[in-house]
Motif scaffolding. Structure first.
Motif, PDB file in Angstrom:
ATOM      1  N   VAL A  89       0.809  -1.412   0.060  1.00 22.19           N
ATOM      2  CA  VAL A  89       0.028  -0.036  -0.031  1.00 22.19           C
ATOM      3  C   VAL A  89       0.789   1.391  -0.109  1.00 22.19           C
ATOM      4  N   ARG A  90       1.962   1.175   0.790  1.00 13.41           N
ATOM      5  CA  ARG A  90       2.803   2.338   0.781  1.00 13.41           C
ATOM      6  C   ARG A  90       3.415   2.433  -0.610  1.00 13.41           C
ATOM      7  N   LEU A  91       3.823   1.595  -1.288  1.00 11.84           N
ATOM      8  CA  LEU A  91       4.600   1.725  -2.377  1.00 11.84           C
ATOM      9  C   LEU A  91       3.525   2.345  -3.723  1.00 11.84           C
ATOM     10  N   ALA A  92       2.315   1.713  -3.532  1.00 12.81           N
ATOM     11  CA  ALA A  92       1.209   2.135  -4.539  1.00 12.81           C
ATOM     12  C   ALA A  92       0.972   3.554  -4.122  1.00 12.81           C
ATOM     13  N   ALA A  93       0.842   4.103  -2.785  1.00 10.99           N
ATOM     14  CA  ALA A  93       0.480   5.323  -2.582  1.00 10.99           C
ATOM     15  C   ALA A  93       1.610   6.181  -3.250  1.00 10.99           C
ATOM     16  N   GLU A  94       2.839   5.927  -3.374  1.00  9.11           N
ATOM     17  CA  GLU A  94       3.932   6.718  -4.110  1.00  9.11           C
ATOM     18  C   GLU A  94       4.129   6.407  -5.515  1.00  9.11           C
ATOM     19  N   GLY A  95       3.205   5.593  -6.222  1.00 11.04           N
ATOM     20  CA  GLY A  95       3.153   5.674  -7.423  1.00 11.04           C
ATOM     21  C   GLY A  95       3.539   4.122  -8.249  1.00 11.04           C
ATOM     22  N   ALA A  96       3.575   3.344  -7.328  1.00  7.17           N
ATOM     23  CA  ALA A  96       3.959   1.975  -7.934  1.00  7.17           C
ATOM     24  C   ALA A  96       2.733   1.052  -8.191  1.00  7.17           C
ATOM     25  N   ASP A  97       2.838   0.352  -9.225  1.00  4.03           N
ATOM     26  CA  ASP A  97       2.031  -0.762  -9.283  1.00  4.03           C
ATOM     27  C   ASP A  97       2.517  -2.071  -8.556  1.00  4.03           C
ATOM     28  N   VAL A  98       1.640  -2.973  -8.357  1.00  2.00           N
ATOM     29  CA  VAL A  98       2.365  -3.835  -7.256  1.00  2.00           C
ATOM     30  C   VAL A  98       1.830  -5.194  -7.754  1.00  2.00           C
ATOM     31  N   VAL A  99       2.834  -6.116  -7.703  1.00  4.32           N
ATOM     32  CA  VAL A  99       2.391  -7.511  -7.616  1.00  4.32           C
ATOM     33  C   VAL A  99       2.244  -8.325  -6.219  1.00  4.32           C
ATOM     34  N   VAL A 100       1.151  -8.602  -5.811  1.00  3.37           N
ATOM     35  CA  VAL A 100       1.072  -9.106  -4.489  1.00  3.37           C
ATOM     36  C   VAL A 100       0.676 -10.540  -4.472  1.00  3.37           C
ATOM     37  N   VAL A 101       1.746 -11.370  -3.779  1.00  2.91           N
ATOM     38  CA  VAL A 101       1.490 -12.783  -3.386  1.00  2.91           C
ATOM     39  C   VAL A 101       1.610 -13.236  -2.375  1.00  2.91           C
ATOM     40  N   ASP A 102       0.907 -14.294  -1.978  1.00  2.40           N
ATOM     41  CA  ASP A 102       0.571 -14.739  -0.571  1.00  2.40           C
ATOM     42  C   ASP A 102       0.119 -16.408  -0.671  1.00  2.40           C
ATOM     43  N   VAL A 103       0.514 -17.028   0.119  1.00  7.36           N
ATOM     44  CA  VAL A 103       0.014 -18.329   0.157  1.00  7.36           C
ATOM     45  C   VAL A 103      -1.630 -18.686   0.225  1.00  7.36           C
ATOM     46  N   CYS A 104      -1.817 -17.718   1.142  1.00  5.31           N
ATOM     47  CA  CYS A 104      -3.323 -17.497   1.752  1.00  5.31           C
ATOM     48  C   CYS A 104      -3.798 -19.055   1.964  1.00  5.31           C
ATOM     49  N   LEU A 109      -5.999 -11.345   1.128  1.00  6.82           N
ATOM     50  CA  LEU A 109      -5.269 -10.995  -0.219  1.00  6.82           C
ATOM     51  C   LEU A 109      -6.212  -9.842  -1.189  1.00  6.82           C
ATOM     52  N   ASP A 110      -7.310 -10.133  -1.409  1.00  9.41           N
ATOM     53  CA  ASP A 110      -8.283  -9.170  -2.055  1.00  9.41           C
ATOM     54  C   ASP A 110      -8.556  -7.939  -1.323  1.00  9.41           C
ATOM     55  N   GLU A 111      -8.265  -8.100  -0.043  1.00  3.48           N
ATOM     56  CA  GLU A 111      -8.125  -6.736   0.635  1.00  3.48           C
ATOM     57  C   GLU A 111      -7.031  -5.833   0.456  1.00  3.48           C
ATOM     58  N   THR A 112      -5.968  -6.549   0.355  1.00  4.91           N
ATOM     59  CA  THR A 112      -4.630  -5.623  -0.041  1.00  4.91           C
ATOM     60  C   THR A 112      -4.857  -5.257  -1.600  1.00  4.91           C
ATOM     61  N   VAL A 113      -5.491  -5.999  -2.271  1.00 10.69           N
ATOM     62  CA  VAL A 113      -5.637  -5.361  -3.742  1.00 10.69           C
ATOM     63  C   VAL A 113      -6.485  -4.092  -3.694  1.00 10.69           C
ATOM     64  N   ARG A 114      -7.692  -4.307  -2.837  1.00 12.53           N
ATOM     65  CA  ARG A 114      -8.484  -3.291  -2.723  1.00 12.53           C
ATOM     66  C   ARG A 114      -7.842  -1.909  -2.281  1.00 12.53           C
ATOM     67  N   LEU A 115      -6.959  -1.880  -1.297  1.00 11.17           N
ATOM     68  CA  LEU A 115      -6.299  -0.931  -0.801  1.00 11.17           C
ATOM     69  C   LEU A 115      -5.265  -0.401  -1.910  1.00 11.17           C
ATOM     70  N   VAL A 116      -4.625  -1.011  -2.489  1.00  9.37           N
ATOM     71  CA  VAL A 116      -3.669  -0.534  -3.564  1.00  9.37           C
ATOM     72  C   VAL A 116      -4.426   0.165  -4.476  1.00  9.37           C
ATOM     73  N   GLU A 117      -5.668  -0.724  -5.216  1.00 10.59           N
ATOM     74  CA  GLU A 117      -6.432   0.136  -6.211  1.00 10.59           C
ATOM     75  C   GLU A 117      -6.988   1.465  -5.537  1.00 10.59           C
ATOM     76  N   GLN A 118      -7.203   1.573  -4.273  1.00 12.10           N
ATOM     77  CA  GLN A 118      -7.689   2.762  -3.741  1.00 12.10           C
ATOM     78  C   GLN A 118      -6.723   3.841  -3.656  1.00 12.10           C
ATOM     79  N   GLN A 119      -5.432   3.583  -3.759  1.00 14.54           N
ATOM     80  CA  GLN A 119      -4.469   4.675  -4.247  1.00 14.54           C
ATOM     81  C   GLN A 119      -4.356   4.882  -5.704  1.00 14.54           C
ATOM     82  N   GLY A 120      -5.052   4.239  -6.642  1.00 22.76           N
ATOM     83  CA  GLY A 120      -5.197   4.706  -7.958  1.00 22.76           C
ATOM     84  C   GLY A 120      -4.286   3.753  -8.877  1.00 22.76           C
ATOM     85  N   ARG A 121      -3.690   2.772  -8.165  1.00 24.11           N
ATOM     86  CA  ARG A 121      -2.641   1.959  -8.886  1.00 24.11           C
ATOM     87  C   ARG A 121      -3.256   0.648  -9.082  1.00 24.11           C
ATOM     88  N   ARG A 122      -2.474  -0.055 -10.099  1.00 22.48           N
ATOM     89  CA  ARG A 122      -2.796  -1.544 -10.313  1.00 22.48           C
ATOM     90  C   ARG A 122      -2.295  -2.679  -9.471  1.00 22.48           C
TER      91      ARG A 122
END
Length: 271
Positions: A25-40, A56-69
């Motif tokens: 989320v912090r990287l996304a807030a500063e402009g990065a798109d993010v590949v998020v991986v977890d065993v879940c 993991l879905d919640e992490t995706v939502r929070l990244v997208e909330q920053q306007g990033r992919r």
């Protein structure tokens, strides 16, 4: 300063919650798109609850909330082929990879004589082999991009002895050395590799169940418990605090920093 990693793509393992989510989320807030991986799924031998696909879905939502992919994938970092498939596919979607954050890890505190072969093996497999696998699947993409940053999440236990966690301490010293070794060879490709060494954090891993297990070990041998005392007057830090260090190492602000240990540890390793 906004947009500190604008235009970059980052990979974060163990990203469903806790430190990995905070980093993503912090990287996304500063402009990065993010590949998020977890065993879940179930983690071997741990005392705390494992992450779920919903996390993991919640992490995706929070990244997208920053306007990033965000591109999410479920994979066990111990499985090199599965991890490579997820990362290669995500890089195909996002076009490049610039930052690798090898964050996934486990901790199973026990007094030394209560550690089983399974606990020792599982800890080394996830924390050390998992970090190696993450770098091995990510680094070729950084080479193709013309450079980048690899950030290995170690621990204060990778700089200083911490009691009641022999396998964890062994693993975190190992990844500290691994980061330096990769830094020496990847430098020719303008890839920097550093390790991050936090103190105790308020995450699922550091939850009540794990603290209870640590307390049981400490009850048998109280004296070494003082080794967990932070120099600064804080008992525990937040994953968002450590994410600031990860952001710094991912950004061009740290472009000449490689093969180093950065310790947002509240002074615990010097106390």
């Amino acid at each position: 300063m906004a947009g500190r990693v604008a235009g970059k793509v980052a990979l974060v393992t163990g990203a469903a919650r806790g430190q990995g989510r905070a980093d993503a989320v912090r990287l996304a807030a500063e402009g990065a798109d993010v590949v998020v991986v977890d065993v879940c799924g179930p983690l071997p031998g741990v005392d705390y609850a494992s992450a779920t696909p919903a996390d993991l879905d919640e992490t995706v939502r929070l990244v997208e909330q920053q306007g990033r992919r965000a591109v999410a994938g479920q994979a066990d970092v111990r499985d090199l082929d599965a991890l490579r498939s997820v990362v290669d596919g995500a890089v195909g979607q996002l076009g490049r990879l610039d930052v690798v954050v090898a964050n996934a890890g486990i901790c199973i505190p026990r007094a030394w004589h209560r550690i089983t072969p399974e606990i020792f093996r599982d800890t080394l497999d996830v924390n050390v082999a998992g970090a190696w696998n993450t770098i091995m699947v990510g680094a070729p993409h950084l080479v193709a991009a013309g450079g980048g940053s690899v950030i290995v999440i170690s621990s204060a236990a990778g700089l200083k002895v911490q009691p009641f966690m022999v396998p964890y301490t062994a693993s975190k010293w190992a990844v500290r050395g691994m980061a330096k070794a990769f830094a020496a060879e990847l430098a020719q490709h303008s890839i920097r590799v550093n390790s991050v060494h936090p103190t105790g954090m308020a995450t699922g891993m550091g939850s009540g169940a794990m603290q209870a297990a640590l307390g049981e070990a400490m009850a048998e041998n109280p004296r070494p418990g003082a080794m967990f005392t932070n120099m600064l007057p804080v008992e525990i830090t937040a994953p968002e605090d450590v994410a600031e260090t990860v952001l710094f190492l991912a950004s061009d602000e740290s472009r000449f920093i490689t093969a180093h240990e950065i310790a947002p540890d509240a002074g615990v390793t010097e106390y």
